[in-house]
Design an enzyme around this catalytic site. Sequence first.
Site, PDB file in Angstrom:
ATOM      1  CD  GLU A 121       1.490 -10.646  24.467  1.00 35.77           C
ATOM      2  OE1 GLU A 121       1.123 -10.384  25.636  1.00 35.77           O
ATOM      3  OE2 GLU A 121       0.860 -11.389  23.709  1.00 35.77           O
ATOM      4  CD  GLU A 178      -6.426  -6.876  19.603  1.00 41.02           C
ATOM      5  OE1 GLU A 178      -6.769  -7.996  19.206  1.00 41.02           O
ATOM      6  OE2 GLU A 178      -5.352  -6.669  20.202  1.00 41.02           O
ATOM      7  CE  LYS A 231      -6.956  -9.625  23.727  1.00 38.99           C
ATOM      8  NZ  LYS A 231      -5.492  -9.579  23.931  1.00 38.99           N
ATOM      9  CD  GLU A 287      -6.507  -8.827  28.426  1.00 38.40           C
ATOM     10  OE1 GLU A 287      -6.051  -8.676  27.285  1.00 38.40           O
ATOM     11  OE2 GLU A 287      -5.915  -9.449  29.327  1.00 38.40           O
TER      12      GLU A 287
END
Length: 342
Positions: A265, A314, A317, A323
């Site tokens: 990541e 997203e 999250k 995030e």
Amino acid sequence: MAVPQKLPTAAAATALSLAFLMPFLLPTEAQIGVCYGTLGDNLPSRQDVVKLYQSNGIGAMRIYWPDQPALQALQGSGIKLILDVPRESIQSLGSDPSAAMQWVQTNVVPFASSIKYIAVGNEVYQYTDIAPSVGPAMQNVLNALNSANLGGQIKVSTAIDTSLISKPYPPSGSEFSDMSFMGPIVDFLKTNGSPLLVNVYPYLVYVYNKQVMDVNYGLFTSPRTILADKATGLQYQNLFDVIVDSVYTALSKAGAPNIAIVVAESGWPSDGGDAATVGNAETYYRELIKHAKQGTLLKPGQGIETYLFAMFDENNKSGDPTEQHYGLFYPNQQPKYQLNFN
Ligand SMILES: *[C@@H]1O[C@H](CO)[C@@H](O)[C@H](O)[C@H]1NC(C)=O
């Protein structure tokens, strides 16, 4: 290689020949992948996600649990996977070989041609009660792969974050802070020729040190040396190299100088926090894609397989506001940045 996103039905013959040619045109060893997280209530279908990877020439994906619809959608796509064993499965896979056998039979064997790595746990913290199960779970999963004749083809590892490294500045001083956790894992990787998967976030280091740090050091755009490592003579201009070289050094000190690192990541958010802008994030991803092929100062020329975090914003999250803003694409599939993935 860009394949048109939508093929007109009139071009059926072209579509057929494209489909036929694709396996030969796709690189066999994808250097750049993208992590596919699904914590949003407005994300495209699994099939559309796979098409979006293909139309952008993204040859590798990481998923965080054995998501059967995603695994099915990937069949025959040519996209290679890091498949995570989620946290909640680690204890049982570590203590019960038959549970590992079952897990591999259900989640790996039918999809084996797509799977390149199995990551037993993501960012498992060394002082938690599941930590002692990580090594045994890796071994049980490998044993299960071996009994399915897949042990030579699929590598087993775990994805760490760099909080497990102490004294990373400069990299030559770094080591794993808890060898009772990392020692058995490093031995496993060494014995089995597996890479260590590492999540690398210069953004988080920058935010923590923003009073004293130039953002360009995080973005690969510093025109000058920021950190000189006296022990090695290496002159660091970017944090990514510092972080990755600290892990190479920790591996060396643990007796495993030749274990490869896969960056499992890495990303920069576009909103929700300090220096989190679309402009900075685009710079980060673009430079990271270039840099991954070059390798770090400690291992120049040794390209690093790198998974960008993440495919989509997203909206479900939790945690820090940033995030929700790591997506390379908006949920409606429009790109946030102009990037060339190969
Ligand atoms: C996900 O986020 C959206 C937008 O904030 C919200 O409407 C929805 O209720 C959330 N869903 C879940 C399961 O939390």
